[in-house]
Design an enzyme around this catalytic site. Structure first.
Site, mmCIF file in Angstrom:
data_model
loop_
_atom_site.group_PDB
_atom_site.id
_atom_site.type_symbol
_atom_site.label_atom_id
_atom_site.label_comp_id
_atom_site.label_asym_id
_atom_site.label_seq_id
_atom_site.Cartn_x
_atom_site.Cartn_y
_atom_site.Cartn_z
ATOM 1 N N HIS A 52 0.754 -1.423 -0.044
ATOM 2 C CA HIS A 52 0.060 -0.159 -0.001
ATOM 3 C C HIS A 52 0.886 1.250 0.195
ATOM 4 O O HIS A 52 0.348 2.490 -0.342
ATOM 5 C CB HIS A 52 -0.906 -0.108 1.146
ATOM 6 C CG HIS A 52 -1.785 -1.032 1.083
ATOM 7 N ND1 HIS A 52 -2.831 -1.140 0.152
ATOM 8 C CD2 HIS A 52 -2.495 -1.734 2.123
ATOM 9 C CE1 HIS A 52 -3.649 -2.123 0.284
ATOM 10 N NE2 HIS A 52 -3.468 -2.892 1.788
ATOM 11 N N GLU A 154 -6.252 -10.795 8.407
ATOM 12 C CA GLU A 154 -6.877 -9.624 8.110
ATOM 13 C C GLU A 154 -8.174 -9.997 7.545
ATOM 14 O O GLU A 154 -8.913 -8.789 7.091
ATOM 15 C CB GLU A 154 -5.906 -8.565 7.361
ATOM 16 C CG GLU A 154 -5.410 -9.165 5.929
ATOM 17 C CD GLU A 154 -4.499 -8.084 5.606
ATOM 18 O OE1 GLU A 154 -4.616 -7.015 5.779
ATOM 19 O OE2 GLU A 154 -3.535 -8.861 4.651
ATOM 20 N N ALA A 179 -6.759 -2.692 10.322
ATOM 21 C CA ALA A 179 -7.869 -1.902 9.730
ATOM 22 C C ALA A 179 -8.682 -2.858 8.730
ATOM 23 O O ALA A 179 -9.862 -2.839 8.918
ATOM 24 C CB ALA A 179 -6.849 -1.094 8.805
ATOM 25 N N ASP A 180 -7.904 -3.793 8.000
ATOM 26 C CA ASP A 180 -8.762 -4.839 7.497
ATOM 27 C C ASP A 180 -9.677 -5.702 7.986
ATOM 28 O O ASP A 180 -10.621 -6.040 7.998
ATOM 29 C CB ASP A 180 -7.960 -5.795 6.402
ATOM 30 C CG ASP A 180 -7.619 -4.639 4.824
ATOM 31 O OD1 ASP A 180 -8.339 -4.140 4.324
ATOM 32 O OD2 ASP A 180 -6.425 -4.696 4.694
#
Length: 264
Positions: A52, A154, A179-180
């Protein structure tokens, strides 16, 4: 668990396997000079984001050179996917480990482990006289001993298959992408309080499963205080924020201190 040993990059994979408490830092910017500065601070490892971040394959080797220049931190790379080709490219730069995202099944985990190991344990091709050989030697088994294989947890599927993934022979660690994972648990955004309890319960499941399997367990966090908290809760390594995040935060703080106004 063994006691702490002197920090040196070559010991990173074994320290990880021994479940020592390790603290890392995340590199998203494609700036070797900045990476070199951070590499001298004393973090156990620097994780370079090839998924990312703004750094892609041409920058991976420069980042590893910058980390090695200080001789203090181990350089590891998060590859874009579980693709064995990407894993091989990352390790050929001299990375001392890979973080592999979106692993959801024990079959995928086995493929990833094999991509990190040479024959007969795996499918990795010998790199020859490039950075991996320079940094880690030219004996395949000795190279494999110095390379950490870390897969990310995740997704909902990864949680469902958690015990089987953790039991994968040769896997060194699992690593939570909060986050995921929170999105998979119903969060509308990272930090959504509606999913906070579910996330915390999932984190306990991950640390417990890793502990039963005897492997390391890591997590990405927003700051050093959160790293200390997660390490106290049972995670064995934690990665702090990122260079690009801290650059923006520092610039904003100085603007405010100078009497300026942050843009909406």
């Amino acid at each position: 668990m063994s006691g702490p040993r002197a920090q040196e990059p070559a010991s990173f994979a074994q320290r990880l396997r021994d479940r020592e408490r390790l603290v890392g830092y995340w590199i998203a910017l494609n700036d070797p000079a900045a990476t070199e500065r951070i590499a001298g601070l004393g973090y156990d490892y620097l994780g370079v984001d090839g998924q990312h971040g703004v750094m892609h394959q041409p920058g991976w080797q420069a980042a590893m050179l910058a980390v090695d220049a200080r001789g203090r931190s181990a350089g590891i790379i998060r590859v874009p996917s579980p693709d064995p080709v990407a894993i091989g490219v990352a390790l050929d730069t001299g990375a001392r480990g890979v973080v592999v995202p979106m692993v959801e099944t024990p079959e995928q985990a086995r493929t990833v482990v094999r991509a990190c190991r040479h024959h007969p344990a795996g499918t990795r091709s010998l790199a020859g006289p490039v950075r991996a050989g320079l940094r880690l030697g030219d004996v395949p088994a000795e190279i494999d001993d110095q390379v950490a294989c870390i897969v990310m947890i995740e997704t909902a599927a990864a949680l469902e298959n958690l015990d089987a993934i953790c039991a994968t022979e040769g896997l060194d660690a699992v690593y939570v992408g909060p986050a995921d994972l929170s999105a998979a648990l119903g969060a509308r955004w990272f930090g959504d309080p509606a999913a906070a309890d579910a996330l915390e319960a999932a984190l306990v499941r991950v640390t417990d499963a890793a502990g039963r399997a005897g492997i390391a367990c890591g997590i990405h966090v927003l700051d050093g205080e959160s790293a200390a908290k997660r390490l106290a809760e049972g995670f064995t390594f934690a990665t702090v924020s990122s260079d690009i995040t801290h650059l923006q935060q520092a610039a904003a703080r100085h603007l405010t201190a100078a009497g300026g106004h942050l843009a909406a």
